[in-house]
Design a protein around this motif. Structure first.
Motif, mmCIF file in Angstrom:
data_model
loop_
_atom_site.group_PDB
_atom_site.id
_atom_site.type_symbol
_atom_site.label_atom_id
_atom_site.label_comp_id
_atom_site.label_asym_id
_atom_site.label_seq_id
_atom_site.Cartn_x
_atom_site.Cartn_y
_atom_site.Cartn_z
ATOM 1 N N SER A 94 35.454 38.186 2.375
ATOM 2 C CA SER A 94 35.470 38.234 3.691
ATOM 3 C C SER A 94 33.981 38.762 4.047
ATOM 4 O O SER A 94 33.538 38.039 5.110
ATOM 5 C CB SER A 94 36.496 38.974 4.284
ATOM 6 N N GLN A 95 33.699 39.587 3.365
ATOM 7 C CA GLN A 95 32.289 40.179 3.830
ATOM 8 C C GLN A 95 31.016 39.078 3.667
ATOM 9 O O GLN A 95 30.182 38.844 4.460
ATOM 10 C CB GLN A 95 32.062 41.514 3.070
ATOM 11 N N ALA A 96 31.118 38.542 2.441
ATOM 12 C CA ALA A 96 30.198 37.561 2.047
ATOM 13 C C ALA A 96 30.274 36.309 3.064
ATOM 14 O O ALA A 96 29.273 35.777 3.419
ATOM 15 C CB ALA A 96 30.180 36.885 0.731
ATOM 16 N N ILE A 97 31.442 35.935 3.453
ATOM 17 C CA ILE A 97 31.641 34.745 4.386
ATOM 18 C C ILE A 97 30.874 35.111 5.780
ATOM 19 O O ILE A 97 30.265 34.489 6.619
ATOM 20 C CB ILE A 97 32.984 34.459 4.367
ATOM 21 N N ALA A 98 31.193 36.427 6.394
ATOM 22 C CA ALA A 98 30.681 36.970 7.481
ATOM 23 C C ALA A 98 28.898 37.007 7.374
ATOM 24 O O ALA A 98 28.442 36.673 8.393
ATOM 25 C CB ALA A 98 31.222 38.381 7.800
ATOM 26 N N GLU A 99 28.454 37.312 6.197
ATOM 27 C CA GLU A 99 27.147 37.365 6.118
ATOM 28 C C GLU A 99 26.554 36.205 5.867
ATOM 29 O O GLU A 99 25.171 35.714 5.834
ATOM 30 C CB GLU A 99 26.793 38.183 4.984
ATOM 31 N N ARG A 100 27.000 34.788 5.465
ATOM 32 C CA ARG A 100 26.841 33.605 5.386
ATOM 33 C C ARG A 100 25.967 33.163 6.297
ATOM 34 O O ARG A 100 26.704 32.886 7.407
ATOM 35 C CB ARG A 100 27.759 32.828 4.832
ATOM 36 N N THR A 101 24.963 32.435 6.231
ATOM 37 C CA THR A 101 24.328 31.529 7.399
ATOM 38 C C THR A 101 23.849 30.358 7.033
ATOM 39 O O THR A 101 23.047 29.587 7.893
ATOM 40 C CB THR A 101 22.992 32.550 7.986
ATOM 41 N N GLU A 102 23.674 30.075 5.523
ATOM 42 C CA GLU A 102 23.224 28.765 5.170
ATOM 43 C C GLU A 102 24.116 27.432 5.371
ATOM 44 O O GLU A 102 23.625 26.319 4.807
ATOM 45 C CB GLU A 102 22.658 28.818 3.575
ATOM 46 N N LEU A 103 25.282 27.359 5.826
ATOM 47 C CA LEU A 103 26.222 26.265 6.188
ATOM 48 C C LEU A 103 25.535 25.214 6.995
ATOM 49 O O LEU A 103 25.204 25.949 7.860
ATOM 50 C CB LEU A 103 27.578 26.868 6.207
ATOM 51 N N PRO A 104 25.571 23.965 6.472
ATOM 52 C CA PRO A 104 25.150 22.945 7.522
ATOM 53 C C PRO A 104 26.118 22.830 8.655
ATOM 54 O O PRO A 104 27.433 23.122 8.388
ATOM 55 C CB PRO A 104 25.159 21.777 6.830
ATOM 56 N N ARG A 105 25.702 22.305 9.712
ATOM 57 C CA ARG A 105 26.768 22.250 10.966
ATOM 58 C C ARG A 105 26.591 20.649 11.400
ATOM 59 O O ARG A 105 25.725 20.263 11.340
ATOM 60 C CB ARG A 105 26.284 23.102 12.230
ATOM 61 N N ARG A 106 27.971 20.168 11.691
ATOM 62 C CA ARG A 106 27.743 18.913 12.332
ATOM 63 C C ARG A 106 27.712 19.032 13.790
ATOM 64 O O ARG A 106 27.238 17.784 14.448
ATOM 65 C CB ARG A 106 28.897 18.278 11.948
ATOM 66 N N PHE A 107 28.020 19.986 14.386
ATOM 67 C CA PHE A 107 28.071 20.353 15.836
ATOM 68 C C PHE A 107 28.058 21.602 16.286
ATOM 69 O O PHE A 107 28.542 22.420 15.330
ATOM 70 C CB PHE A 107 29.215 19.463 16.446
ATOM 71 N N THR A 108 27.796 21.826 17.310
ATOM 72 C CA THR A 108 27.847 23.334 17.914
ATOM 73 C C THR A 108 28.923 23.237 18.961
ATOM 74 O O THR A 108 29.320 22.442 19.776
ATOM 75 C CB THR A 108 26.631 23.757 18.701
ATOM 76 N N GLU A 109 30.107 24.264 18.821
ATOM 77 C CA GLU A 109 31.136 24.306 19.681
ATOM 78 C C GLU A 109 30.776 24.865 21.101
ATOM 79 O O GLU A 109 30.035 25.482 21.336
ATOM 80 C CB GLU A 109 32.287 25.425 19.328
ATOM 81 N N ASP A 110 31.291 24.330 22.089
ATOM 82 C CA ASP A 110 31.071 24.471 23.460
ATOM 83 C C ASP A 110 32.447 25.386 23.957
ATOM 84 O O ASP A 110 33.486 24.727 24.026
ATOM 85 C CB ASP A 110 31.128 23.185 24.504
ATOM 86 N N PRO A 111 32.419 26.532 23.956
ATOM 87 C CA PRO A 111 33.446 27.710 24.063
ATOM 88 C C PRO A 111 34.317 27.240 25.261
ATOM 89 O O PRO A 111 35.506 27.445 25.545
ATOM 90 C CB PRO A 111 33.059 29.025 24.016
ATOM 91 N N ILE A 112 33.642 26.979 26.630
ATOM 92 C CA ILE A 112 34.245 26.605 27.599
ATOM 93 C C ILE A 112 34.867 25.350 27.458
ATOM 94 O O ILE A 112 36.343 25.136 28.169
ATOM 95 C CB ILE A 112 33.122 26.507 28.845
ATOM 96 N N LYS A 113 34.614 24.401 27.016
ATOM 97 C CA LYS A 113 35.478 23.222 26.764
ATOM 98 C C LYS A 113 36.732 23.636 25.992
ATOM 99 O O LYS A 113 37.596 22.910 25.973
ATOM 100 C CB LYS A 113 34.578 21.867 26.447
ATOM 101 N N THR A 114 36.266 24.267 24.813
ATOM 102 C CA THR A 114 37.512 24.666 23.994
ATOM 103 C C THR A 114 38.357 25.397 24.876
ATOM 104 O O THR A 114 39.630 25.186 24.626
ATOM 105 C CB THR A 114 36.856 25.572 22.904
ATOM 106 N N ALA A 115 38.104 26.221 25.609
ATOM 107 C CA ALA A 115 39.117 27.126 26.336
ATOM 108 C C ALA A 115 40.024 26.168 27.199
ATOM 109 O O ALA A 115 41.174 26.309 27.542
ATOM 110 C CB ALA A 115 38.588 28.231 27.124
ATOM 111 N N ILE A 116 39.083 25.059 27.967
ATOM 112 C CA ILE A 116 39.926 24.256 28.952
ATOM 113 C C ILE A 116 40.729 23.597 28.203
ATOM 114 O O ILE A 116 41.887 23.319 28.623
ATOM 115 C CB ILE A 116 38.916 23.254 29.560
ATOM 116 N N LEU A 117 40.280 23.044 26.861
ATOM 117 C CA LEU A 117 41.411 22.071 26.207
ATOM 118 C C LEU A 117 42.655 22.880 25.571
ATOM 119 O O LEU A 117 43.876 22.497 25.913
ATOM 120 C CB LEU A 117 40.652 21.405 25.027
ATOM 121 N N ILE A 118 42.507 24.224 25.145
ATOM 122 C CA ILE A 118 43.623 24.920 24.809
ATOM 123 C C ILE A 118 44.577 25.346 26.319
ATOM 124 O O ILE A 118 45.602 25.076 26.060
ATOM 125 C CB ILE A 118 43.185 26.348 24.385
ATOM 126 N N ALA A 119 43.780 25.444 27.061
ATOM 127 C CA ALA A 119 44.930 25.730 28.395
ATOM 128 C C ALA A 119 45.488 24.391 29.003
ATOM 129 O O ALA A 119 46.581 24.496 29.444
ATOM 130 C CB ALA A 119 43.864 26.101 29.617
#
Length: 370
Positions: free
Chosen positions: A175-200
């Motif tokens: 768990s600690q190693a994953i929290a410290e990990r920074t090298e993973l590639p990303r396909r996109f960046t989350e938009d937290p506002i859109k996520t909250a609207i979708l959940i609601a």
């Protein structure tokens, strides 16, 4: 080096045809190798991968040791019952052997019928004695096996406790190693506002899944890898037993299109194939959920986690850790006499959605039950 140790763990796991004692001893050896791998994982270049493999090795070793101890306990109980049932027979056998051994040679030569009778009696004793000796040897072997199985269970209990401590340490380190990990590639960046609207605005899993493409920004196209050739052969995300198949109703009469697995408390959940994390968080009445996207128009929904790893948009390699199951991890570990070996399981719900429609998870995943 870590890979070699983990390979030794796998080779040390018991085969189905082995005796209960051998199975438990080999599983104990696997746990000792996992402990060494844990110590060396701290210096590994990819600590997350090393610790993931180490946790798996601990979990496999613990499961094998529990099963070996359960079989040893059953075998010991059967032997003790057999010996108790044959108590009268054993007493008669011991009496006969004692009677033969207490007769001197001079007494054996004296017989009311004279030398011929003595010779005949001697031949009779000689023919009976090997049979009695054979029964005595078999009895001795049973008694020695009972003692050996009891000693094995006492020694293995200590190994089991050390293994439980080791796997907990490995999970914390992971768990600690994953929290410290920074090298993973990303396909996109989350938009937290859109996520909250979708959940609601979501009332069903189907509605939420259909809107997942809206919560990301700067998304790049999906990787060209096609896993359709692996349908029906993917490993399950976590070791467990199938409780309910697709469409089977639960105790409340609710039927869902997914698969429900019973797992060990604290069990590690991994992605069976390379995938993008489409969502991670609480959702409706499913608890903590991780949704993986292995390829376009295919989603693996994993619900019921206690801890979820990673961030939305990250791309995971096959076998990468996704999360941990809940429960007091392995508190039932010493209860090896249970028929199921898993008296208080956690449950993971797995739903597969293809082209925005649920499909039977067994279309993609292989299980021991077929």
């Amino acid at each position: 080096m870590i890979r070699a140790l983990l390979l030794s763990c796998a080779l040390a796991l018991p085969a189905a045809a082995q005796a209960p004692g051998d199975s438990a001893r080999q599983a104990a050896t696997a746990l000792e190798a996992a402990q060494i791998a844990l110590d060396q994982a701290e210096g590994a270049r990819d600590r997350v991968a090393a610790l993931t493999a180490t946790v798996r090795a601990f979990e496999d070793g613990l499961a094998a040791l529990r099963e070996g101890l359960r079989e040893a306990s059953i075998r010991e109980t059967r032997l003790r019952r057999d010996l108790a049932a044959r108590e009268g027979e054993v007493a008669a056998l011991l009496g006969a052997l004692q009677s033969i051994s207490s007769q001197g040679t001079a007494e054996q030569m004296l017989h009311p019928a004279g030398p011929v009778g003595a010779a005949r009696a001697g031949m009779l004793v000689a023919s009976v004695t090997p049979g009695l000796a054979g029964e005595a040897l078999a009895l001795r072997d049973q008694l020695e096996e009972v003692e050996a199985l009891r000693a094995l269970q006492e020694d293995a209990a200590d190994t089991l406790r050390r293994g439980l401590s080791g796997v907990q340490t490995a999970r914390t380190a992971l768990s600690q190693a994953i929290a410290e990990r920074t090298e993973l590639p990303r396909r996109f960046t989350e938009d937290p506002i859109k996520t909250a609207i979708l959940i609601a605005a979501t009332e069903t899993l189907s509605g939420f899944a259909s809107g997942l493409s809206e919560i990301g920004q700067g998304e790049i196209p999906d990787a060209p890898e096609d896993i359709s050739a692996r349908t029906g052969a993917l490993p399950l995300p976590v070791a467990g037993q199938v409780l309910r198949r697709s469409g089977e109703a639960d105790a409340a009469g609710v039927a869902r299109p997914g698969l429900v697995l019973a797992t060990r408390p604290g069990a590690l959940v991994t992605t069976p194939v390379p995938a993008t994390i489409r969502y991670r968080g609480p959702l409706l009445d499913y608890g903590l959920v991780t949704i993986l996207e292995p390829q376009a128009d295919l989603l693996f929904v994993l619900a019921g986690l206690d801890t979820a790893f990673g961030e939305i948009g990250e791309v995971l390699d096959s076998g990468a850790p996704v999360g941990l199951m809940g429960g007091a991890a392995d508190t039932d570990a010493l209860q090896t006499t249970s028929g199921s070996g898993n008296p208080r399981p956690e449950t993971l719900y797995i739903e597969v959605r293809q082209n925005n429609a649920p499909v039977d998870p067994l279309t993609w995943f292989a299980t021991d039950k077929g």
